[in-house]
Write a protein that holds these residues in place. Structure first.
Motif, PDB file in Angstrom:
ATOM      1  N   VAL A  59      -0.323  50.500  58.813  1.00  0.00           N
ATOM      2  CA  VAL A  59       1.006  50.103  58.365  1.00  0.00           C
ATOM      3  C   VAL A  59       2.042  50.505  59.399  1.00  0.00           C
ATOM      4  O   VAL A  59       1.846  51.448  60.166  1.00  0.00           O
ATOM      5  CB  VAL A  59       1.357  50.737  56.996  1.00  0.00           C
ATOM      6  CG1 VAL A  59       0.398  50.282  55.914  1.00  0.00           C
ATOM      7  CG2 VAL A  59       1.409  52.250  57.071  1.00  0.00           C
ATOM      8  N   GLU A  60       3.135  49.770  59.386  1.00  0.00           N
ATOM      9  CA  GLU A  60       4.287  50.148  60.196  1.00  0.00           C
ATOM     10  C   GLU A  60       5.451  50.363  59.243  1.00  0.00           C
ATOM     11  O   GLU A  60       5.787  49.479  58.442  1.00  0.00           O
ATOM     12  CB  GLU A  60       4.621  49.073  61.219  1.00  0.00           C
ATOM     13  CG  GLU A  60       5.688  49.535  62.195  1.00  0.00           C
ATOM     14  CD  GLU A  60       5.879  48.579  63.353  1.00  0.00           C
ATOM     15  OE1 GLU A  60       7.018  48.474  63.828  1.00  0.00           O
ATOM     16  OE2 GLU A  60       4.893  47.956  63.780  1.00  0.00           O
ATOM     17  N   PHE A  61       6.017  51.552  59.321  1.00  0.00           N
ATOM     18  CA  PHE A  61       7.107  51.928  58.428  1.00  0.00           C
ATOM     19  C   PHE A  61       8.187  52.623  59.256  1.00  0.00           C
ATOM     20  O   PHE A  61       7.901  53.605  59.942  1.00  0.00           O
ATOM     21  CB  PHE A  61       6.594  52.868  57.325  1.00  0.00           C
ATOM     22  CG  PHE A  61       7.639  53.270  56.340  1.00  0.00           C
ATOM     23  CD1 PHE A  61       8.054  52.404  55.349  1.00  0.00           C
ATOM     24  CD2 PHE A  61       8.234  54.519  56.418  1.00  0.00           C
ATOM     25  CE1 PHE A  61       9.025  52.773  54.433  1.00  0.00           C
ATOM     26  CE2 PHE A  61       9.205  54.891  55.508  1.00  0.00           C
ATOM     27  CZ  PHE A  61       9.605  54.017  54.519  1.00  0.00           C
ATOM     28  N   ALA A  62       9.380  52.076  59.218  1.00  0.00           N
ATOM     29  CA  ALA A  62      10.517  52.642  59.938  1.00  0.00           C
ATOM     30  C   ALA A  62      10.182  52.867  61.417  1.00  0.00           C
ATOM     31  O   ALA A  62      10.548  53.879  62.002  1.00  0.00           O
ATOM     32  CB  ALA A  62      10.980  53.932  59.282  1.00  0.00           C
ATOM     33  N   GLY A  63       9.438  51.921  62.005  1.00  0.00           N
ATOM     34  CA  GLY A  63       9.115  51.986  63.417  1.00  0.00           C
ATOM     35  C   GLY A  63       7.903  52.832  63.777  1.00  0.00           C
ATOM     36  O   GLY A  63       7.484  52.855  64.928  1.00  0.00           O
ATOM     37  N   ASP A  64       7.324  53.543  62.809  1.00  0.00           N
ATOM     38  CA  ASP A  64       6.146  54.373  63.058  1.00  0.00           C
ATOM     39  C   ASP A  64       4.906  53.677  62.508  1.00  0.00           C
ATOM     40  O   ASP A  64       4.934  53.117  61.411  1.00  0.00           O
ATOM     41  CB  ASP A  64       6.277  55.740  62.377  1.00  0.00           C
ATOM     42  CG  ASP A  64       7.398  56.577  62.975  1.00  0.00           C
ATOM     43  OD1 ASP A  64       7.624  56.492  64.200  1.00  0.00           O
ATOM     44  OD2 ASP A  64       8.043  57.329  62.209  1.00  0.00           O
ATOM     45  N   THR A  65       3.802  53.748  63.271  1.00  0.00           N
ATOM     46  CA  THR A  65       2.542  53.160  62.848  1.00  0.00           C
ATOM     47  C   THR A  65       1.632  54.259  62.316  1.00  0.00           C
ATOM     48  O   THR A  65       1.514  55.325  62.924  1.00  0.00           O
ATOM     49  CB  THR A  65       1.861  52.434  64.025  1.00  0.00           C
ATOM     50  OG1 THR A  65       2.743  51.397  64.478  1.00  0.00           O
ATOM     51  CG2 THR A  65       0.531  51.830  63.612  1.00  0.00           C
ATOM     52  N   HIS A  66       1.025  53.999  61.169  1.00  0.00           N
ATOM     53  CA  HIS A  66       0.118  54.956  60.534  1.00  0.00           C
ATOM     54  C   HIS A  66      -1.142  54.226  60.098  1.00  0.00           C
ATOM     55  O   HIS A  66      -1.090  53.081  59.657  1.00  0.00           O
ATOM     56  CB  HIS A  66       0.755  55.593  59.286  1.00  0.00           C
ATOM     57  CG  HIS A  66       2.051  56.252  59.549  1.00  0.00           C
ATOM     58  ND1 HIS A  66       2.166  57.488  60.138  1.00  0.00           N
ATOM     59  CD2 HIS A  66       3.327  55.839  59.314  1.00  0.00           C
ATOM     60  CE1 HIS A  66       3.422  57.819  60.236  1.00  0.00           C
ATOM     61  NE2 HIS A  66       4.162  56.830  59.744  1.00  0.00           N
ATOM     62  N   ARG A  67      -2.260  54.904  60.182  1.00  0.00           N
ATOM     63  CA  ARG A  67      -3.523  54.403  59.660  1.00  0.00           C
ATOM     64  C   ARG A  67      -3.817  55.203  58.401  1.00  0.00           C
ATOM     65  O   ARG A  67      -3.714  56.436  58.405  1.00  0.00           O
ATOM     66  CB  ARG A  67      -4.629  54.580  60.693  1.00  0.00           C
ATOM     67  CG  ARG A  67      -5.853  53.757  60.376  1.00  0.00           C
ATOM     68  CD  ARG A  67      -6.755  53.694  61.570  1.00  0.00           C
ATOM     69  NE  ARG A  67      -6.353  52.567  62.401  1.00  0.00           N
ATOM     70  CZ  ARG A  67      -7.176  51.843  63.126  1.00  0.00           C
ATOM     71  NH1 ARG A  67      -8.461  52.139  63.163  1.00  0.00           N
ATOM     72  NH2 ARG A  67      -6.759  50.829  63.832  1.00  0.00           N
TER      73      ARG A  67
END
Length: 151
Positions: A59-67
């Motif tokens: 996911v990308e949330f507020a410019g940050d990518t997380h798995r």
């Protein structure tokens, strides 16, 4: 690790349509598979891998990518684990004298910030509003989906 739990009544006075725990569960599964309609600020949600009772997404949330590895513990809990970062988010459905409750619990680690420090508390408290807002946004979207016959 900074942790926070927040529970809300699924059907507060005046909420229409009334949601059953099963409606909330279906909504949480749909949110795990595609969070974009549920999470303001999320710009991407891609499923990378899927197994029995789990999925892996990016996911990308507020410019940050997380798995995130998501485990489904039907019919009461969806558990999100941040891969490679530490931390978790849980959405749990429970019962009360006032009907179903939805509890969001999160535990996050902040890179470069000492666990248990005042800086960690400050950073976590700064995120608190967004996470509490996620509870209301999720229930609002599930209610809209029920109203529109999408559940």
């Amino acid at each position: 690790m900074f942790t926070l739990s927040h529970a809300v009544e699924v059907n507060p006075a005046g909420a229409e349509p009334v949601l059953a725990a099963e409606d909330v569960w279906r909504g949480l599964v749909m949110k795990a598979e595609n969070a974009l309609p549920f999470v303001p600020g999320m710009s991407r949600c891609d499923i990378i891998e899927r197994g029995e009772n789990w999925l892996l997404r990016e996911v990308e949330f507020a410019g940050d990518t997380h798995r995130e590895r998501i485990s489904f513990r039907a019919p009461v809990q969806v558990h999100f684990e941040r891969v490679g970062e530490g931390g978790f988010i849980e959405n749990t459905i429970s019962s009360s004298d006032h009907g179903p409750l939805l509890t969001f619990t999160f535990g996050l680690q902040f890179p470069g910030i000492e666990p248990g420090s005042p800086a960690e508390r400050e950073r976590g408290e700064g995120m608190k509003g967004a996470y509490i807002g996620a509870v209301a946004a999720t229930l609002s979207r599930v209610r809209e989906m029920k109203r529109n016959g999408e559940l």
